[in-house]
Design a protein around this motif. Structure first.
Motif, PDB file in Angstrom:
ATOM      1  N   GLN A 115       0.836  -1.206   0.000  1.00 30.57           N
ATOM      2  CA  GLN A 115       0.000   0.000   0.000  1.00 30.57           C
ATOM      3  C   GLN A 115       0.865   1.248   0.000  1.00 30.57           C
ATOM      4  O   GLN A 115       0.554   2.220  -0.682  1.00 30.57           O
ATOM      5  CB  GLN A 115      -0.933   0.006   1.207  1.00 30.57           C
ATOM      6  CG  GLN A 115      -2.037  -1.006   1.117  1.00 30.57           C
ATOM      7  CD  GLN A 115      -2.949  -0.967   2.333  1.00 30.57           C
ATOM      8  OE1 GLN A 115      -2.616  -0.407   3.359  1.00 30.57           O
ATOM      9  NE2 GLN A 115      -4.110  -1.589   2.191  1.00 30.57           N
ATOM     10  N   LYS A 116       1.956   1.206   0.758  1.00 30.93           N
ATOM     11  CA  LYS A 116       2.870   2.354   0.805  1.00 30.93           C
ATOM     12  C   LYS A 116       3.437   2.648  -0.583  1.00 30.93           C
ATOM     13  O   LYS A 116       3.502   3.795  -1.012  1.00 30.93           O
ATOM     14  CB  LYS A 116       4.001   2.093   1.797  1.00 30.93           C
ATOM     15  CG  LYS A 116       5.000   3.222   1.881  1.00 30.93           C
ATOM     16  CD  LYS A 116       6.119   2.910   2.851  1.00 30.93           C
ATOM     17  CE  LYS A 116       7.127   4.036   2.871  1.00 30.93           C
ATOM     18  NZ  LYS A 116       8.253   3.748   3.762  1.00 30.93           N
ATOM     19  N   PHE A 117       3.852   1.589  -1.280  1.00 30.59           N
ATOM     20  CA  PHE A 117       4.404   1.762  -2.615  1.00 30.59           C
ATOM     21  C   PHE A 117       3.395   2.449  -3.529  1.00 30.59           C
ATOM     22  O   PHE A 117       3.720   3.430  -4.192  1.00 30.59           O
ATOM     23  CB  PHE A 117       4.798   0.406  -3.205  1.00 30.59           C
ATOM     24  CG  PHE A 117       5.429   0.503  -4.565  1.00 30.59           C
ATOM     25  CD1 PHE A 117       6.793   0.649  -4.690  1.00 30.59           C
ATOM     26  CD2 PHE A 117       4.643   0.468  -5.712  1.00 30.59           C
ATOM     27  CE1 PHE A 117       7.378   0.753  -5.950  1.00 30.59           C
ATOM     28  CE2 PHE A 117       5.213   0.566  -6.959  1.00 30.59           C
ATOM     29  CZ  PHE A 117       6.589   0.713  -7.078  1.00 30.59           C
ATOM     30  N   ASN A 118       2.170   1.941  -3.559  1.00 32.38           N
ATOM     31  CA  ASN A 118       1.137   2.521  -4.425  1.00 32.38           C
ATOM     32  C   ASN A 118       0.838   3.968  -4.071  1.00 32.38           C
ATOM     33  O   ASN A 118       0.665   4.809  -4.951  1.00 32.38           O
ATOM     34  CB  ASN A 118      -0.145   1.693  -4.351  1.00 32.38           C
ATOM     35  CG  ASN A 118      -0.017   0.375  -5.087  1.00 32.38           C
ATOM     36  OD1 ASN A 118       0.704   0.263  -6.072  1.00 32.38           O
ATOM     37  ND2 ASN A 118      -0.706  -0.627  -4.598  1.00 32.38           N
ATOM     38  N   LYS A 119       0.794   4.260  -2.781  1.00 28.80           N
ATOM     39  CA  LYS A 119       0.499   5.619  -2.328  1.00 28.80           C
ATOM     40  C   LYS A 119       1.583   6.600  -2.773  1.00 28.80           C
ATOM     41  O   LYS A 119       1.285   7.686  -3.276  1.00 28.80           O
ATOM     42  CB  LYS A 119       0.366   5.631  -0.805  1.00 28.80           C
ATOM     43  CG  LYS A 119      -0.018   6.956  -0.221  1.00 28.80           C
ATOM     44  CD  LYS A 119      -0.179   6.854   1.286  1.00 28.80           C
ATOM     45  CE  LYS A 119      -0.528   8.197   1.879  1.00 28.80           C
ATOM     46  NZ  LYS A 119      -0.652   8.129   3.341  1.00 28.80           N
ATOM     47  N   VAL A 120       2.829   6.211  -2.612  1.00 29.46           N
ATOM     48  CA  VAL A 120       3.942   7.090  -2.992  1.00 29.46           C
ATOM     49  C   VAL A 120       4.045   7.208  -4.509  1.00 29.46           C
ATOM     50  O   VAL A 120       4.290   8.296  -5.036  1.00 29.46           O
ATOM     51  CB  VAL A 120       5.269   6.597  -2.381  1.00 29.46           C
ATOM     52  CG1 VAL A 120       6.441   7.424  -2.869  1.00 29.46           C
ATOM     53  CG2 VAL A 120       5.199   6.624  -0.862  1.00 29.46           C
ATOM     54  N   LEU A 121       3.857   6.118  -5.227  1.00 21.05           N
ATOM     55  CA  LEU A 121       3.960   6.137  -6.686  1.00 21.05           C
ATOM     56  C   LEU A 121       3.008   7.157  -7.304  1.00 21.05           C
ATOM     57  O   LEU A 121       3.384   7.888  -8.219  1.00 21.05           O
ATOM     58  CB  LEU A 121       3.696   4.747  -7.268  1.00 21.05           C
ATOM     59  CG  LEU A 121       3.828   4.602  -8.781  1.00 21.05           C
ATOM     60  CD1 LEU A 121       5.263   4.887  -9.226  1.00 21.05           C
ATOM     61  CD2 LEU A 121       3.405   3.217  -9.220  1.00 21.05           C
TER      62      LEU A 121
END
Length: 84
Positions: A7-13
């Motif tokens: 989820q962190k990856f998607n949010k930052v991307l």
């Protein structure tokens, strides 16, 4: 190779500049074919199960392997911040 995203990856991307997103997509395509491709500059992070690869000179993707055929992308960001 199969890729899963935290989820962190998607949010930052989503919040990254468009130019970085485009370069990331090209690097992801290379990763899918061969994660050891020299263009990625993939490295194991010492004393952990984590790895990173280069998106640009300043941006990195932090990931770990779920098994030999799949990876979990944990984070993406500026190299000074992504390892925190």
């Amino acid at each position: 190779m199969k890729i899963f995203y935290s989820q962190k990856f998607n949010k930052v991307l989503v919040s990254l500049p468009v130019v970085i997103k485009r370069v990331y997509k090209k690097q992801e395509d290379i990763f899918l074919v061969n994660w050891k491709d020299p263009k990625l500059h993939a490295k194991k992070i010492i004393n952990t199960v984590l790895f990173s690869f280069r998106v640009t000179r300043k941006y990195r993707v932090l990931f770990k392997f779920a098994d030999e055929n799949s990876a979990l992308f944990l984070s993406i960001g500026h190299r000074k911040d992504v390892y925190d």
